[in-house]
Design an enzyme around this catalytic site. Structure first.
Site, PDB file in Angstrom:
ATOM      1  N   TYR A   5       0.858  -1.188   0.000  1.00  0.00           N
ATOM      2  CA  TYR A   5       0.000   0.000   0.000  1.00  0.00           C
ATOM      3  C   TYR A   5       0.890   1.232   0.000  1.00  0.00           C
ATOM      4  O   TYR A   5       1.819   1.330   0.801  1.00  0.00           O
ATOM      5  CB  TYR A   5      -0.900  -0.004   1.239  1.00  0.00           C
ATOM      6  CG  TYR A   5      -1.791   1.216   1.357  1.00  0.00           C
ATOM      7  CD1 TYR A   5      -2.843   1.423   0.460  1.00  0.00           C
ATOM      8  CD2 TYR A   5      -1.592   2.162   2.361  1.00  0.00           C
ATOM      9  CE1 TYR A   5      -3.665   2.537   0.577  1.00  0.00           C
ATOM     10  CE2 TYR A   5      -2.416   3.271   2.484  1.00  0.00           C
ATOM     11  CZ  TYR A   5      -3.451   3.456   1.590  1.00  0.00           C
ATOM     12  OH  TYR A   5      -4.263   4.557   1.710  1.00  0.00           O
ATOM     13  N   ASP A  20       9.394   2.981  -0.437  1.00  0.00           N
ATOM     14  CA  ASP A  20       8.341   3.607   0.344  1.00  0.00           C
ATOM     15  C   ASP A  20       8.557   3.198   1.802  1.00  0.00           C
ATOM     16  O   ASP A  20       8.167   2.115   2.229  1.00  0.00           O
ATOM     17  CB  ASP A  20       6.961   3.174  -0.155  1.00  0.00           C
ATOM     18  CG  ASP A  20       5.840   3.838   0.636  1.00  0.00           C
ATOM     19  OD1 ASP A  20       6.152   4.576   1.592  1.00  0.00           O
ATOM     20  OD2 ASP A  20       4.666   3.603   0.302  1.00  0.00           O
ATOM     21  N   LYS A  47       4.613   8.886   8.890  1.00  0.00           N
ATOM     22  CA  LYS A  47       4.339   8.221  10.167  1.00  0.00           C
ATOM     23  C   LYS A  47       5.317   8.620  11.286  1.00  0.00           C
ATOM     24  O   LYS A  47       5.133   9.673  11.872  1.00  0.00           O
ATOM     25  CB  LYS A  47       4.251   6.706   9.955  1.00  0.00           C
ATOM     26  CG  LYS A  47       3.056   6.388   9.029  1.00  0.00           C
ATOM     27  CD  LYS A  47       2.640   4.945   8.950  1.00  0.00           C
ATOM     28  CE  LYS A  47       1.302   4.862   8.221  1.00  0.00           C
ATOM     29  NZ  LYS A  47       1.287   4.078   7.016  1.00  0.00           N
TER      30      LYS A  47
HETATM   31  C1  LIG Z   1       0.602   4.582   5.667  1.00  0.00           C
HETATM   32  C2  LIG Z   1       1.344   4.378   4.433  1.00  0.00           C
HETATM   33  C3  LIG Z   1       1.215   5.249   3.332  1.00  0.00           C
HETATM   34  C4  LIG Z   1       0.194   6.342   3.297  1.00  0.00           C
HETATM   35  O1  LIG Z   1       0.430   7.331   4.245  1.00  0.00           O
HETATM   36  P1  LIG Z   1      -0.798   8.294   4.667  1.00  0.00           P
HETATM   37  O2  LIG Z   1      -0.160   9.269   5.594  1.00  0.00           O
HETATM   38  O3  LIG Z   1      -1.827   7.417   5.293  1.00  0.00           O
HETATM   39  O4  LIG Z   1      -1.299   8.929   3.424  1.00  0.00           O
HETATM   40  C5  LIG Z   1       2.032   5.051   2.248  1.00  0.00           C
HETATM   41  N1  LIG Z   1       2.930   4.052   2.219  1.00  0.00           N
HETATM   42  C6  LIG Z   1       3.088   3.196   3.248  1.00  0.00           C
HETATM   43  C7  LIG Z   1       4.106   2.124   3.161  1.00  0.00           C
HETATM   44  C8  LIG Z   1       2.293   3.322   4.378  1.00  0.00           C
HETATM   45  O5  LIG Z   1       2.422   2.445   5.372  1.00  0.00           O
END
Ligand SMILES: *Cc1c(COP(=O)(O)O)cnc(C)c1O
Length: 421
Positions: free
Chosen positions: A144, A239, A267
């Protein structure tokens, strides 16, 4: 367990907010019942509107590596309240945060701050396309990367949990720019690059997947991505929105010794405030406006509250490197004795108990999990005051605020929950 106030709030919420929540997985759809409405957090604990207390393994879905209300973060926020919460103009703190990021994660030679992980991945992908002059992106099933149109193809997290079709609201033309391959499949990557390597702008990957549950990269997988992209002039995007500063100060790229061209973080970097970033090679990031032609902007980007929180988190992590050993020990304690009918995956302080005996190495094997058994387990844990992500396809997170006693209590609760099934 009394949940009457949460239930009432949930019914009221559903009248004005789709599904009653501002992000789908919060609705507890796959485990049933109303989600606890949270009123307070402290350290590794949260309390709901009915006064129930929980040990929290969600940590706001990853950001709270240092737990709720970490004193340094709260203090930093107090200081900002005295000077103003947004200027839409450059501030020294943004420079300091970009420098701290570069010192922690050397591949991020230049960084642009944004407000969410979605914005970070969307922008990194645009930069990769602008820089290479190519359109195609390779992603992996079950990963994701936020709700970016072209990255919602075969996505993990809530998309996996709710079994939502790939393209509702996403034009086919966008989805067609994405090639989704099985995670950990070196063969699939090599084949794809042989066939279409000269049209691929970027490979985007969670270097440790967390959004189909925790799935580590198998030896050679990340190396293969680095090798193939380099050979064919595509960019490698890690990511690290989930893994950045969580698995190590330098993220998964430090842990596995791979240097991506671009990285997205989020995060943990905000300590619970809305901030994220993308960055990487200087020659690539120099193409971002106003120094280059690739446009990206944000009214609240570099927001003082979020930036100060980020600086407080990074300073704390940098001055206490032993934090990572503690997280490793605590999470190992938590996952040491998985019940016979489960498979446990863990990297550092990310973990998932999958309700399957099959080794979970990709999305297909993650989906062999018995999600009904997971739902029962989840409910039994909640009733014992243990707050886990309400989906099989999510990672759990241990924070520095979890003590040995908290973990021991959780392990006991898990044994009872399994025994009751
Ligand atoms: C949470 C997450 C996102 C999206 O971040 P948001 O702040 O919710 O838009 C993208 N990539 C990874 C790997 C994530 O865990």
């Amino acid at each position: 367990m009394n949940q009457s106030r949460s239930q009432a709030l949930f019914e009221r919420a559903q009248k004005t907010i789709p599904g009653g929540v501002n992000s789908p997985v919060r609705a507890f759809r796959s485990v049933g019942g109303a989600p606890p409405f949270i009123v307070r957090g402290e350290g590794c604990r949260i309390w709901d509107a009915d006064g129930n207390e929980y040990i929290d393994y969600v940590g706001s879905w990853g950001p709270l590596l240092l737990g709720h209300r970490r004193p340094e973060v709260i203090e930093a926020l107090r200081e900002v309240l005295d000077i103003g919460t947004s200027f839409g103009a450059p501030t020294e703190a943004e420079v300091e945060l970009a420098e701290l990021i570069r010192e922690s994660m050397p591949s991020m030679e230049m960084t642009r701050l944004v407000s969410s992980g979605t914005e970070a991945t969307m922008s990194a992908l645009r930069v990769a396309r602008g820089f290479t002059g190519r359109d195609l992106a390779v992603k992996f099933e079950g990963c994701y990367h936020g709700h970016v149109d072209s990255l919602l193809v075969k996505a993990g997290s809530g998309v996996a949990t709710l079994g939502i079709p790939d393209t509702a609201g996403v034009p086919a033309a966008f989805a067609d720019t994405t090639i989704a391959l099985p995670y950990n499949s070196i063969d699939a990557v090599e084949q794809t690059f042989r066939a279409r390597g000269d049209r691929i702008a970027a490979v985007i990957v969670e270097p440790v997947a967390g959004n189909m549950g925790c799935v580590p990269p198998r030896p050679g997988f990340l190396e293969c991505l680095r090798h193939e992209t380099e050979k064919r002039g595509a960019l490698l995007i890690f990511d690290e929105v989930m893994t950045g500063f969580r698995l190590a100060l330098g993220g998964a790229q430090q842990l596995y010794g791979i240097r991506p061209d671009l990285t997205t973080i989020g995060k943990v970097i905000g300590g619970g405030l809305p901030i994220a970033a993308y960055g990487g090679r200087r020659d690539i990031m120099s193409q971002v406006a106003p120094s280059g032609p690739i446009y990206q902007a944000g009214t609240l980007s570099g927001n003082p509250l979020a930036v100060r929180a980020g600086i407080a988190v990074l300073r704390r992590l940098r001055s206490h490197p032993e934090i990572y050993d503690q997280l490793e020990r605590r999470t190992a304690q938590l996952t040491a004795a998985p019940p016979a009918e489960t498979t446990v995956n863990r990297v550092g302080s990310m973990f998932t108990f999958f309700f399957t005996k099959t080794a979970v190495t990709d999305y297909a094997s993650a989906k062999t999990s018995d999600t009904k058994a997971f739902a029962q387990f989840h409910r039994a844990m909640l009733e014992q005051g243990i707050y886990l992500a309400p989906s099989q396809f999510e990672a759990g997170f241990v924070s520095t605020a979890h003590t040995e006693q908290d973990i021991a209590r959780t392990v006991e609760a898990a044994h009872r929950a399994f025994a009751a099934r």
